[in-house]
Each structure stands twice: as C-alpha cells, then as structure tokens.
Design a protein around this motif. Sequence first.
Motif, mmCIF file in Angstrom:
data_model
loop_
_atom_site.group_PDB
_atom_site.id
_atom_site.type_symbol
_atom_site.label_atom_id
_atom_site.label_comp_id
_atom_site.label_asym_id
_atom_site.label_seq_id
_atom_site.Cartn_x
_atom_site.Cartn_y
_atom_site.Cartn_z
ATOM 1 N N VAL A 17 0.800 -1.214 0.000
ATOM 2 C CA VAL A 17 0.000 0.000 0.000
ATOM 3 C C VAL A 17 0.838 1.271 0.000
ATOM 4 C CG1 VAL A 17 -1.994 1.132 1.093
ATOM 5 C CG2 VAL A 17 -1.700 -1.315 1.315
ATOM 6 N N ALA A 18 2.148 1.164 0.159
ATOM 7 C CA ALA A 18 2.951 2.386 0.179
ATOM 8 C C ALA A 18 2.795 3.165 -1.116
ATOM 9 C CB ALA A 18 4.424 2.041 0.398
ATOM 10 N N ALA A 19 2.725 2.458 -2.241
ATOM 11 C CA ALA A 19 2.529 3.159 -3.508
ATOM 12 C C ALA A 19 1.187 3.866 -3.558
ATOM 13 C CB ALA A 19 2.636 2.172 -4.674
ATOM 14 N N LEU A 20 0.165 3.219 -2.998
ATOM 15 C CA LEU A 20 -1.140 3.867 -2.927
ATOM 16 C C LEU A 20 -1.084 5.113 -2.061
ATOM 17 C CD1 LEU A 20 -3.631 0.891 -2.523
ATOM 18 C CD2 LEU A 20 -3.434 2.454 -4.462
ATOM 19 N N GLY A 21 -0.367 5.001 -0.936
ATOM 20 C CA GLY A 21 -0.254 6.160 -0.062
ATOM 21 C C GLY A 21 0.419 7.316 -0.762
ATOM 22 N N ALA A 25 -3.047 8.846 -1.040
ATOM 23 C CA ALA A 25 -3.153 9.199 0.379
ATOM 24 C C ALA A 25 -4.569 9.586 0.761
ATOM 25 C CB ALA A 25 -2.181 10.325 0.711
ATOM 26 N N LEU A 26 -5.520 8.790 0.328
ATOM 27 C CA LEU A 26 -6.904 9.077 0.673
ATOM 28 C C LEU A 26 -7.688 7.784 0.700
ATOM 29 C CD1 LEU A 26 -8.646 8.805 -2.200
ATOM 30 C CD2 LEU A 26 -7.489 10.945 -2.642
ATOM 31 N N PRO A 162 0.457 5.651 8.929
ATOM 32 C CA PRO A 162 0.940 4.413 8.316
ATOM 33 C C PRO A 162 0.406 4.226 6.902
ATOM 34 C CG PRO A 162 0.382 4.017 10.597
ATOM 35 C CD PRO A 162 -0.061 5.421 10.286
ATOM 36 N N GLN A 163 1.322 3.867 6.005
ATOM 37 C CA GLN A 163 1.026 3.664 4.585
ATOM 38 C C GLN A 163 0.532 4.943 3.909
ATOM 39 O OE1 GLN A 163 -1.609 0.276 4.387
ATOM 40 N NE2 GLN A 163 -0.039 -1.144 5.053
ATOM 41 N N GLY A 164 0.658 6.071 4.570
ATOM 42 C CA GLY A 164 0.217 7.340 3.997
ATOM 43 C C GLY A 164 -1.283 7.476 3.897
ATOM 44 N N ARG A 165 -2.023 6.638 4.617
ATOM 45 C CA ARG A 165 -3.480 6.607 4.461
ATOM 46 C C ARG A 165 -4.152 7.504 5.492
ATOM 47 N NH1 ARG A 165 -5.623 0.632 3.567
ATOM 48 N NH2 ARG A 165 -7.495 1.865 3.164
ATOM 49 N N THR A 166 -4.912 8.448 4.993
ATOM 50 C CA THR A 166 -5.582 9.407 5.852
ATOM 51 C C THR A 166 -6.904 9.809 5.214
ATOM 52 O OG1 THR A 166 -5.286 11.472 7.080
ATOM 53 C CG2 THR A 166 -4.413 11.419 4.833
ATOM 54 N N LEU A 179 -1.303 17.834 15.646
ATOM 55 C CA LEU A 179 -0.394 17.175 14.720
ATOM 56 C C LEU A 179 -0.682 17.534 13.273
ATOM 57 C CD1 LEU A 179 -0.456 13.651 16.371
ATOM 58 C CD2 LEU A 179 1.554 15.141 16.232
ATOM 59 N N SER A 180 0.373 17.807 12.523
ATOM 60 C CA SER A 180 0.296 17.941 11.073
ATOM 61 C C SER A 180 0.716 16.620 10.447
ATOM 62 C CB SER A 180 1.228 19.050 10.589
ATOM 63 O OG SER A 180 0.993 20.249 11.282
ATOM 64 N N GLU A 181 0.142 16.294 9.293
ATOM 65 C CA GLU A 181 0.442 15.029 8.623
ATOM 66 C C GLU A 181 1.442 15.270 7.493
ATOM 67 O OE1 GLU A 181 -3.094 12.477 7.920
ATOM 68 O OE2 GLU A 181 -4.192 14.197 8.754
#
Length: 259
Positions: A17-21, A25-26, A162-166, A179-181
Amino acid sequence: MKRRTSRLLSSTTFTTVAALGLAMALTGCTKLETTSPSTVRDGGAAANSVHQMKLGTVDCSRAKCVALTFDAGPSENSARLLDILKDEKVPATFFTLGKNHIAKYPELVKRMDAEGHEVASHTWSHKILTDLEPDEAREELRRPNEAIEKLIGHKPTLMRPPQGRTNDEVNKISREEGLSEILWSVTAKDYTTNDSALIKKRVLDQTERDGIILLHDIYKGTVPAVPGIIDGLKKRGFVFVTVPQLLAPGKAEPGKVYR
C-alpha cells in the motif's frame, strides 16, 4: 528483529500500500488536498523552532533543499544511522513508532533530539488509521506523543500516517491532537529489497528540489545506502534539512497534510 518486524507488518505490509499512499493518500470518496513545501514557505508566517535554531538557518526559498525522513524506528540500526548523520552534518526527521520501538530504545529517541533531528510520530502500533474507530485512532496518535514528551520534554508536532493513508476524520483528530500530517514525494521502496545500491539509485533518480524522502531504518539494506545518498545529493547541490526547516519561514498547521 526479523520476527518483530514481521509481526509489525504482517497484516498491513508497507509493500502493498505504500505506492497507494504516495499516489493518493486518501480513502473513501473524499479527495484529500495536500500542500507543498514551497506553498507553505510562500504563505507562512515566520516561525523558527528550537530545532531550526540548533541546526542553523537555511533559506529553502534560495537553497535547493531536501528532507531525509525515516519511518518505523528506532531500531538496532538507528545508532549507526545517527553516527552517519552526525559525521555528515545532516539533519533528518524521524517518524518513530511507539510499541516495540520508542519503548525499547528510549535512549536513541533522546539522542535524535539532542543531536538536532526532528522527532515525530508514526503512531503507536502502525495500525491503519482510516480503518479504526475515532477513539482508537486518537489513542494511536496520543500514546506516542505522551511517550516522546516524557523522553525529550515536548510533544511532536508532526506525524506520518501508516502507509500514507488518511481521510477527513484522521485530519480532524490530528488537528485536535496538535499534529500535522507529513507524506512524501520520494520512496526507495526499501521494504522490498536489501540491495543498498538499488535503494541509493531509487532515491537519486527521484529526488528533486523540496523532496521529502521516505526511508525505513528498520531494514538492513537502508542504513548502508545512506552515505551514498547523502554524497550523491550533495554533489548535485542539495542541502539537507528537517521537515520544519523545509517549510520555514512557514509552519505546518495541525490537521493539514503536506507532501
């Protein structure tokens, strides 16, 4: 270490999922807006942090800046990494994990801070925040903040999901927790290989001005690649900074997402 890392990543591997993040990132149907470092610099008010004062002022509107970031540590590899960064006079940003990492290597967290690096959060146990109920997501963010504050005297202001998912809910909780992402623009995919030469090549091939480089000091091929990455980017005129320095004189705002 292999067994511990395996448990950490068994259900949510960085690989898948890192590539997806990086690309999106959504989650869900909400389009997530991200802000670039140059936008923050152009529109931000002056706000130098303690770390910026320690490491000296770098004007990234003029200098060709880049930020090295390391996820998921500290680990048994981190002391060697800190030695390299100290020798090279390069600051970095460490997105640290709580469970099995901050808790196991508290002295390394203190050393990161003492040597002028930015200590940030990568959550407590690497659960995917967008999969959690709000109270559980809040706990994943709050626990490392409290652990880090006990070690270095102040809470982190930056976190990497984690995994850039937010998503909007994670943004809201992050804002409430101060916190800032921070996402990334360069990934070596060092979770897929122990080939240090390949890790170095991937970073050098992708890095441009204002790049935020994602690496993991938990993998054995990564730290040996760092001297070559630093040397290669310095030869191309890059200046290494922490993420807050990259944004200065602007400042990351809690609840917003940067890449």
